[in-house]
Scaffold this motif. Structure first.
Motif, PDB file in Angstrom:
ATOM      1  N   LEU A  42      77.763  78.661  67.179  1.00 16.62           N
ATOM      2  CA  LEU A  42      78.600  77.483  67.385  1.00 16.62           C
ATOM      3  C   LEU A  42      77.831  76.195  67.140  1.00 16.62           C
ATOM      4  N   ARG A  43      76.607  76.135  67.603  1.00 20.53           N
ATOM      5  CA  ARG A  43      75.799  74.937  67.426  1.00 20.53           C
ATOM      6  C   ARG A  43      75.651  74.605  65.942  1.00 20.53           C
ATOM      7  N   ARG A  44      75.354  75.619  65.132  1.00 26.65           N
ATOM      8  CA  ARG A  44      75.182  75.397  63.706  1.00 26.65           C
ATOM      9  C   ARG A  44      76.501  74.984  63.048  1.00 26.65           C
ATOM     10  N   ARG A  45      77.584  75.595  63.467  1.00 29.27           N
ATOM     11  CA  ARG A  45      78.887  75.232  62.890  1.00 29.27           C
ATOM     12  C   ARG A  45      79.182  73.753  63.129  1.00 29.27           C
ATOM     13  N   GLU A  46      78.925  73.305  64.358  1.00 28.85           N
ATOM     14  CA  GLU A  46      79.191  71.902  64.683  1.00 28.85           C
ATOM     15  C   GLU A  46      78.265  70.970  63.905  1.00 28.85           C
ATOM     16  N   LEU A  47      77.011  71.373  63.747  1.00 26.09           N
ATOM     17  CA  LEU A  47      76.075  70.564  62.958  1.00 26.09           C
ATOM     18  C   LEU A  47      76.530  70.464  61.504  1.00 26.09           C
ATOM     19  N   ILE A  48      76.944  71.587  60.940  1.00 29.12           N
ATOM     20  CA  ILE A  48      77.397  71.593  59.557  1.00 29.12           C
ATOM     21  C   ILE A  48      78.583  70.653  59.384  1.00 29.12           C
ATOM     22  N   LEU A  49      79.562  70.758  60.257  1.00 25.65           N
ATOM     23  CA  LEU A  49      80.752  69.913  60.145  1.00 25.65           C
ATOM     24  C   LEU A  49      80.404  68.442  60.319  1.00 25.65           C
ATOM     25  N   ASP A  50      79.528  68.146  61.264  1.00 25.03           N
ATOM     26  CA  ASP A  50      79.124  66.763  61.486  1.00 25.03           C
ATOM     27  C   ASP A  50      78.440  66.198  60.247  1.00 25.03           C
ATOM     28  N   TYR A  51      77.529  66.977  59.671  1.00 27.33           N
ATOM     29  CA  TYR A  51      76.815  66.492  58.493  1.00 27.33           C
ATOM     30  C   TYR A  51      77.710  66.437  57.262  1.00 27.33           C
ATOM     31  N   VAL A  52      78.663  67.360  57.147  1.00 24.11           N
ATOM     32  CA  VAL A  52      79.598  67.294  56.017  1.00 24.11           C
ATOM     33  C   VAL A  52      80.442  66.028  56.104  1.00 24.11           C
ATOM     34  N   GLU A  53      80.880  65.673  57.320  1.00 23.99           N
ATOM     35  CA  GLU A  53      81.655  64.441  57.482  1.00 23.99           C
ATOM     36  C   GLU A  53      80.793  63.214  57.212  1.00 23.99           C
ATOM     37  N   HIS A  54      79.534  63.255  57.652  1.00 24.46           N
ATOM     38  CA  HIS A  54      78.615  62.148  57.362  1.00 24.46           C
ATOM     39  C   HIS A  54      78.355  62.070  55.859  1.00 24.46           C
ATOM     40  N   PHE A  55      78.180  63.228  55.219  1.00 27.56           N
ATOM     41  CA  PHE A  55      77.927  63.312  53.787  1.00 27.56           C
ATOM     42  C   PHE A  55      79.087  62.703  53.011  1.00 27.56           C
ATOM     43  N   ARG A  56      80.301  63.066  53.400  1.00 31.90           N
ATOM     44  CA  ARG A  56      81.488  62.526  52.731  1.00 31.90           C
ATOM     45  C   ARG A  56      81.592  61.016  52.917  1.00 31.90           C
ATOM     46  N   THR A  57      81.390  60.560  54.156  1.00 31.83           N
ATOM     47  CA  THR A  57      81.493  59.139  54.446  1.00 31.83           C
ATOM     48  C   THR A  57      80.436  58.339  53.692  1.00 31.83           C
ATOM     49  N   ALA A  58      79.268  58.949  53.455  1.00 29.70           N
ATOM     50  CA  ALA A  58      78.190  58.253  52.747  1.00 29.70           C
ATOM     51  C   ALA A  58      78.620  57.837  51.349  1.00 29.70           C
ATOM     52  N   TYR A  59      79.417  58.671  50.678  1.00 28.30           N
ATOM     53  CA  TYR A  59      79.907  58.284  49.348  1.00 28.30           C
ATOM     54  C   TYR A  59      80.899  57.143  49.459  1.00 28.30           C
TER      55      TYR A  59
END
Length: 324
Positions: free
Chosen positions: A165-182
């Motif tokens: 679960l911890r990794r899943r939440e990290l992945i989603l958080d970073y994917v949203e940050h990654f998207r927002t960065a563009y």
């Protein structure tokens, strides 16, 4: 004479009052948070932030963080997003539950309408959703453009593809940050998140004809770039376009069985800017060996259509295509 003077004074007072005023946005957290004081603090913070966002959009000005007491990094991030495309909260009442995360809390499903100003290429507003993250004390940690809640929960609840679960939440958080960065044109974050030896692969559909001008089947060619080449080209794209918009409407997450710190994330991406639009698949190979600073070793992009048909699933890049 007295009446005339009174009318003039009244008219002067009216002139001092702005002709528009954003309606305050009220926020109610329905469940997920038992601490009443913390709940109230988060509700008031969100209400103040969203009300200021709407006021700035109505008054065609920059955001004013003076009374919001936001951390500097959050204020900078919001300013970057605002510069790319001002936006507003479309609801004056937000009623949402609170999600508990390993480091604090999240409120998702915040409806936004993105509207670039004075851009002749952009004829209509675009609906997006945001997520606001708080630390355990109820202080704002981030404001990102979010994945759809159904996609988010699909990954969180998966017991087959990602077990931790911890990794899943990290992945989603970073994917949203990654998207927002563009969307923010945030090159420093992308510089940080790509590993120094990152491999960037970009597909392109080539239209072909025979020597006697007979159409031949299209062909996809792939170009490899280093991190430095990719970021240099991306800087040119950011500078040449008044706005960038990246959306993800599908996500699949796989963990490498032999190396549990490595995850493959496949996203269906929509990309639009003031000069270009496309849709395709983005694959990211994430390394979570350092959970505080995960990095991307591979980023690929492929068109989602080929010869008038959807790209076959077995041709979409995945973990199996890369040897560590």
């Amino acid at each position: 004479m007295y009446m005339k003077k009174s009318i003039l004074i009244a008219a002067a007072l009216v002139a001092l009052v702005p002709s528009f005023a954003a309606e305050p946005v009220s926020v109610e957290i329905t469940d997920g948070l038992d601490n009443a004081a913390l709940k109230t603090k988060m509700e008031l913070t969100m209400s103040s932030l969203l009300t200021e966002i709407n006021a700035a959009q109505e008054e065609a000005r920059n955001l004013n963080f003076g009374k919001l007491n936001l951390p500097k990094n959050v204020a900078v991030s919001l300013s970057m997003l605002w510069e790319n495309s001002p936006f507003m909260c479309t609801d004056d009442v937000i009623v949402e539950k609170c999600l508990v995360t390993p480091n604090g809390y999240q409120i998702r499903n915040i409806p936004l309408m993105m509207t670039p100003r004075n851009d002749r290429h952009f004829n209509e507003s675009e609906y997006q959703e945001a997520v606001i993250s708080f630390d355990r004390k109820g202080e704002v940690e981030s404001f990102y453009l979010s994945l759809d809640l159904n996609l988010y929960m699909q990954v969180i609840k998966s017991n087959l593809e990602v077990k931790d679960l911890r990794r899943r939440e990290l992945i989603l958080d970073y994917v949203e940050h990654f998207r927002t960065a563009y969307n923010q044109k945030d090159l420093p974050f992308l510089e940080q998140v790509f590993s120094d030896d990152a491999l960037i692969i970009t597909g392109k559909v080539i239209k072909r004809r025979s020597s006697d001008n007979i159409p031949l089947p299209d062909k996809i060619t792939y170009k490899k770039q280093t991190k430095r080449e990719y970021l240099t080209n991306l800087r040119r794209v950011f500078n040449a376009n008044s706005y960038i918009r990246v959306t993800f409407d599908d996500i699949k997450v796989m963990r490498d069985g032999a190396r549990p710190n490595y995850y493959g994330v496949t996203l269906h991406q929509g990309y639009s800017s003031s000069s270009y639009h496309d849709e395709g698949y983005v694959f990211l190979l994430w390394d979570f060996t350092d959970e505080e600073a995960p990095v991307v070793h591979v980023r690929t992009w492929q068109p989602d259509q080929f010869n008038g048909k959807p790209l076959p699933e077995d041709e979409i890049f995945s973990l199996a295509d890369f040897d560590f």
